[in-house]
Design an enzyme around this catalytic site. Structure first.
Site, PDB file in Angstrom:
ATOM      1  CB  SER A  22      60.980 -18.035 -44.045  1.00 34.56           C
ATOM      2  OG  SER A  22      60.315 -17.097 -43.499  1.00 34.56           O
ATOM      3  CB  THR A 154      47.027 -61.036 -25.138  1.00 32.75           C
ATOM      4  OG1 THR A 154      47.895 -62.577 -24.450  1.00 32.75           O
ATOM      5  CG2 THR A 154      45.942 -60.618 -25.580  1.00 32.75           C
ATOM      6  CG  HIS A 155      51.762 -60.460 -23.680  1.00 26.66           C
ATOM      7  ND1 HIS A 155      52.743 -59.854 -22.704  1.00 26.66           N
ATOM      8  CD2 HIS A 155      50.803 -61.667 -23.163  1.00 26.66           C
ATOM      9  CE1 HIS A 155      51.878 -60.093 -21.317  1.00 26.66           C
ATOM     10  NE2 HIS A 155      50.214 -60.438 -21.565  1.00 26.66           N
ATOM     11  CB  SER A 276      66.707 -59.059 -52.116  1.00 30.17           C
ATOM     12  OG  SER A 276      67.640 -58.845 -52.222  1.00 30.17           O
ATOM     13  CE  LYS A 282      64.257 -61.099 -48.503  1.00 26.80           C
ATOM     14  NZ  LYS A 282      64.713 -60.649 -47.375  1.00 26.80           N
ATOM     15  CD  GLU A 289      60.459 -53.923 -44.784  1.00 27.52           C
ATOM     16  OE1 GLU A 289      61.135 -54.848 -44.461  1.00 27.52           O
ATOM     17  OE2 GLU A 289      60.924 -52.486 -45.188  1.00 27.52           O
ATOM     18  CD  GLN A 321      61.748 -17.422 -40.584  1.00 32.19           C
ATOM     19  OE1 GLN A 321      61.396 -16.095 -40.403  1.00 32.19           O
ATOM     20  NE2 GLN A 321      62.672 -17.374 -41.387  1.00 32.19           N
ATOM     21  CE  LYS A 324      55.856 -19.450 -41.257  1.00 31.35           C
ATOM     22  NZ  LYS A 324      56.457 -19.356 -40.413  1.00 31.35           N
TER      23      LYS A 324
END
Ligand code: ARG
Length: 463
Positions: A22, A154-155, A276, A282, A289, A321, A324
């Site tokens: 390790s 909402t929604h 892009s 773009k 993201e 072990q 980690k």
């Protein structure tokens, strides 16, 4: 043995070394390991288990090793297996047989548990501090946007008008709970594993309180058997990080939507976006993201360790072990994410007008009309609701938002409203609508300021 067999045996041995080791990742714990060893040697000396002279030699050797590691002079050798063995091997080279006395009344099982406990305590603190920094940034931005109207959804549909500060403060509440969670884990796990030894304690006359005190823990852990294979605090860390990541991810999702042409609520600063390679016009919100994406890997680390732990018999097993890499990865990820999020928010542009204009779509002050009818005309909410529905239908027909209807249009919209007073227009006004929700925790400017003050007070109290 043939030459081919010999080669195969050597390759297998090398592979096994690599599989078992390790050191490649637990060398991150070198300073905790050395600090733990120095405290352990001091305690052994106080208990007359080793002499003053031996303690001094051990301490000096360990400090030299620390220096070697920090100045990149230390020779890492995978055959040493892990950080504990690597340091002990070097100490033996430096001070000879006395080095062997250091491992009296301890084992690598309580040693690794101690290293991790110290590391996690430290990280509980640094992550908490980063959360506090984020909260400070959010409150500063909120302070400037108490009267910036935006549609509350909402929604994902326009629901009622709120202000942008109020929206930010919802995230502040999430980050505040996150802060409390890291602190609570820190308080719960403020116990020193060292001296638990392999699984059942030791016959040497050690003083575990002393070791705990020297390492800054509140007390020693109570059960050696539990301690040697307990990974709860690593799991808590992974869970706490997952929860924080989930909050960051929800916010990132909103930033991604808000920066789209459809919303246009915010402009993310150029450093946090890319273009892009094919579409020159773009601007992609890469950073939010990625913040959202990294949440997946953080959840993965939590699930991995939960699965590793689920069937382990007491006490230590080498399986642990495997804790980690995931823990280190999640901690590095969240620390980076919090710093980047903080900076991105500091550099974001809020497009107040677009937020405000979005409120004029979707008849979001409709509830206010229904509430007005209940309050002023003492009619049951259900009836007021149906009348308002007629008004919305009418507004849609004449292609207007309910907040922009004239008194004559209102009167024409429903037979129930033919005698309605001018005063009704005030309740349809978007800002008035937002300010009318003045109940504790509501969106009014008054309650928003109240929330900001409560958080500012909390920030000064938790300094
Ligand atoms: N490298 C090991 C770990 O991280 C240290 C403990 C090893 N103990 C043992 N008895 N093999 O878990």
């Amino acid at each position: 043995m043939s030459k081919d067999d010999q080669i195969l045996k050597n390759t297998n041995a090398k592979l096994l070394n690599q599989f078992n080791a390790s050191l490649m990742f637990d060398k991150k714990l070198y300073s905790q390991d050395i600090q733990g060893s120095i405290a352990h040697a001091k305690m052994l000396c106080m208990q007359n288990i080793i002499t003053n002279d031996e303690q001094q030699k051990i301490e000096n050797g360990l400090l030299q090793i620390k220096d070697e590691i920090q100045t990149d002079k230390f020779k890492w050798n995978i055959q040493d297996e892990d950080i504990h063995m690597a340091i002990e091997a070097r100490l033996t080279k430096l001070i000879g047989d006395t080095a062997g006395k250091l491992h009296t009344a301890r084992s690598r099982n309580d040693q690794v548990a101690t290293d991790m406990a110290m590391y996690l305590q430290d990280k509980n603190n640094s992550i908490s501090n980063k959360l506090k920094d984020i909260i400070t940034t959010f409150v500063k931005l909120a302070d400037k946007h108490i009267d910036t109207l935006m549609p509350g959804l909402t929604h994902l549909q326009h629901a009622q008008p709120i202000n942008f500060a109020y929206h930010l403060l919802a995230y502040v509440q999430m980050f505040k709970r996150d802060y409390d969670r890291f602190q609570s884990s820190k308080n719960r796990n403020n116990l020193c594993p060292l001296g638990s030894c392999a699984l059942a304690g030791t016959s040497h006359n050690i003083d575990r309180d002393k070791t705990a005190q020297l390492l800054g823990f509140n007390a020693p852990t109570s059960s050696a058997l539990d301690t040697s294979s307990n990974r709860d605090m690593a799991l808590e860390m992974l869970f706490n990080i997952s929860m924080t990541s989930m909050h960051i991810s929800r916010l990132s999702e909103e930033l991604i939507m808000w920066s789209s042409s459809e919303f246009g609520f915010v402009t993310i600063s150029d450093e946090y976006a890319t273009t892009s390679s094919i579409m020159p016009q773009k601007k992609n919100p890469d950073v939010p993201e990625l913040l959202r994406g990294k949440t997946g890997r953080v959840y993965g680390n939590l699930i991995s360790l939960l699965v590793v732990m689920k069937s382990l018999p007491l006490a230590y097993n080498k399986d642990t072990q495997e804790d980690k890499e995931g823990v280190f990865d999640s901690i590095d990820t969240i620390e980076m994410s919090l710093d980047i999020l903080n900076d991105m928010i500091k550099n974001i542009t809020i497009n107040n007008n677009n937020m405000q204009n979005a409120c004029k779509v979707g008849h979001i002050s409709a509830t206010d009309l229904a509430d007005y009818l209940v309050k002023k005309h003492n009619i049951p909410f259900r009836i007021a609701y149906h009348t308002t529905k007629e008004v919305v239908k009418y507004a849609k027909k004449i292609n207007k938002d309910i907040s922009a209807l004239t008194i004559d249009e209102l009167k024409a919209s429903s037979s129930q409203l033919k005698d309605i007073n001018d005063e009704v227009l005030e309740c349809l006004d978007l800002k008035n609508s937002m300010n009318s929700r003045d109940s504790y925790g509501g969106t009014s400017e008054n309650q928003t300021k109240n929330q900001i003050n409560e958080i500012k007070k909390w920030l000064t109290e938790t300094k």
